[in-house]
Design an enzyme around this catalytic site. Structure first.
Site, short mmCIF file in Angstrom:
data_model
loop_
_atom_site.label_atom_id
_atom_site.label_comp_id
_atom_site.label_asym_id
_atom_site.label_seq_id
_atom_site.Cartn_x
_atom_site.Cartn_y
_atom_site.Cartn_z
N LYS A 1 46.08 -0.18 47.41
CA LYS A 1 47.41 -0.02 47.51
C LYS A 1 48.22 -1.19 47.90
CE LYS A 1 50.62 3.37 49.48
NZ LYS A 1 50.61 4.43 50.55
N ASP B 1 48.52 12.23 48.68
CA ASP B 1 48.76 11.07 49.46
C ASP B 1 47.75 10.17 49.21
OD1 ASP B 1 49.58 9.27 51.57
OD2 ASP B 1 48.70 10.59 52.79
N GLU C 1 57.13 8.39 50.95
CA GLU C 1 56.50 8.88 52.26
C GLU C 1 57.47 9.31 53.07
OE1 GLU C 1 53.86 5.65 52.65
OE2 GLU C 1 52.64 6.15 51.03
N ASP D 1 56.07 4.95 60.52
CA ASP D 1 55.05 5.35 59.59
C ASP D 1 54.22 4.06 59.88
OD1 ASP D 1 52.83 5.54 58.00
OD2 ASP D 1 53.91 5.95 56.18
#
Length: 437
Positions: free
Chosen positions: A100, A37, A203, A225
């Site tokens: 990211k 992850d 995800e 999330d």
């Protein structure tokens, strides 16, 4: 014919017995594939253990299950994870985080300038891509995938040290809205780290697997999330072992960092009121950020926390010497919720959008699962519970939900026993993610 059938039956029985006794008495094989992850603010690595069917999230040398997605450059070395984070005070311009947000993404110059304005390190525009400027004993640029490579290599080494075997294969998760270019650049970073990526998994699907939803009878799953930097809401429809993403929405400028920023702003205003001048030194501001972040985390479990921060305020008369002070103030959960009231309400906007785009009433949602450390905030959970008139599923550590699901998928790809249903994601090329600022 009967004799042949008898021999065949005996052979099958012998194989089953061998498998049973092997599972009971022989040491299980080491996992062959790791799950990764690569998060915006934290990242983790996990494995699926054959035989027991358990997922283990591998810790660092201190036993911490996640490492910060931070890389710091010095004249002599590159430091990833907590080692990089510890250098952020003394080396802010060469400490890179949130890579990211930039990996594989195409920018316009104005958009990149706006995106990078929040950071102390320098972000450069290079023909549509972002690069980070590093100045140590020399000046050079590094790409977002190079930062990701450093983090992935560190997690690979953590796994190899823990398992005692060389690791060469992995499954990795990405946000559901990542396009093909962003996925390919993520895979490129993994290859630089010496890893063959067997599958890229979204995800939200990984989170659903962590909650065991690939094995139970549910149809509509809402994944919220809320991490350090972004909010992603996905509506999944499960049919057998297949997951179809029906709708996505989110806010790429809403996360735990934004909640901390509100509290930081309040604290700086209080310092100016009390001492007549705001903190301006980079070291003081970074120390304030750390204290505010710790306070935010503690307010999840405590009704109030005490801030106590030593500072060196500039007097304005002369840059040197500075005025040493200690700022103290009790911060309550009520104050934190008041400061962030409008931001918390924004969480429901993408929730309502995915339900509308998925043509689903909120009563038709079978499971609501929470991912990301910011979903621990009591007010966030309260808002979601009140909206759906039922509590979200909190049986899995939200910080580790994605890595747990990715590790399960890694075990499946590695052929681990016991066999489980693989998560098959149905591609939907017409699906678009809506972002709200």
């Amino acid at each position: 014919m009967a004799g042949e059938m008898s021999i065949l039956g005996s052979a099958i029985l012998a194989l089953l017995l061998a498998g049973y006794f092997g599972q009971q008495y022989l040491p299980p094989p080491k996992p062959k594939v790791i799950g990764l992850d690569l998060g915006t603010t934290f990242c983790s690595v996990g494995v699926f253990h054959a035989g027991t069917g358990d997922v283990e999230v591998i810790g660092d040398q201190e036993g911490r299950k996640s490492i910060p997605s931070v890389v710091s450059f010095t004249a002599t070395d590159i430091h990833a994870g907590y080692e990089g984070q510890e250098l952020a005070d003394s080396n802010p311009h060469n400490t890179i985080y949130d890579a990211k947000r930039f990996i594989g993404k195409i920018f316009e110059p104005e958009g990149l300038e706006e995106e990078s304005s929040r950071y102390q390190f320098k972000v450069l525009y290079n023909n549509g891509s972002a690069e980070f400027l590093v100045s140590t004993n020399r000046t050079f640029t590094v790409s977002p995938e190079f930062i990701s490579f450093q983090l992935l290599r560190k997690m690979k080494k953590m796994a190899e040290k823990h398992l005692g075997v060389v690791v060469e294969k992995a499954v990795i998760s990405v946000p559901a809205e990542f396009d093909e270019r962003q996925r390919n650049y993520t895979i490129k970073a993994a290859r630089l780290a010496g890893l063959e990526i067997l599958r890229v998994i979204n995800e939200p699907t990984a989170a659903a697997m962590a909650y065991g939803l690939h094995k139970v009878d549910v149809s509509n799953v809402l994944v919220v999330d809320l991490g350090g930097g972004t909010l992603d809401v996905s509506l999944l429809n499960k049919q057998g072992g297949m997951f179809l993403t029906r709708a996505m929405a989110g806010n790429n400028k809403l996360g735990g960092q934004d909640f901390s920023q509100r509290l930081l702003r309040h604290t700086m205003e209080r310092i100016q009121q009390e001492h007549g001048t705001p903190p301006t030194r980079k070291e003081d501001i970074h120390r304030l950020r750390q204290a505010v972040e710790a306070a935010k985390l503690n307010l999840t479990f405590e009704p109030s926390v005490m801030l106590r921060i030593p500072l060196h305020l500039e007097t304005g008369e002369d840059p040197e010497p500075s005025k040493p002070v200690v700022f103290e103030e009790r911060i309550t959960r009520e104050l934190f919720e008041e400061l962030n009231a409008d931001l918390f309400q924004k969480i429901l906007v993408p929730v309502e959008r995915v339900l509308a785009e998925g043509h689903l009433d909120k009563e038709e949602v079978d499971e609501i699962v929470l991912v990301g450390g910011s979903t621990r905030i009591p007010r966030v959970r309260q808002l979601i519970s009140e909206y759906f008139s039922k509590d979200p599923n909190t049986s899995v550590d939200p910080d580790l939900a994605v890595v747990t699901g990715v590790a399960i998928q890694a075990g499946i790809m590695g052929g681990s026993w016991p066999l489980q249903v693989s998560a098959i994601e149905v591609p939907n090329k017409h699906l678009r993610k809506t972002n709200f600022s």
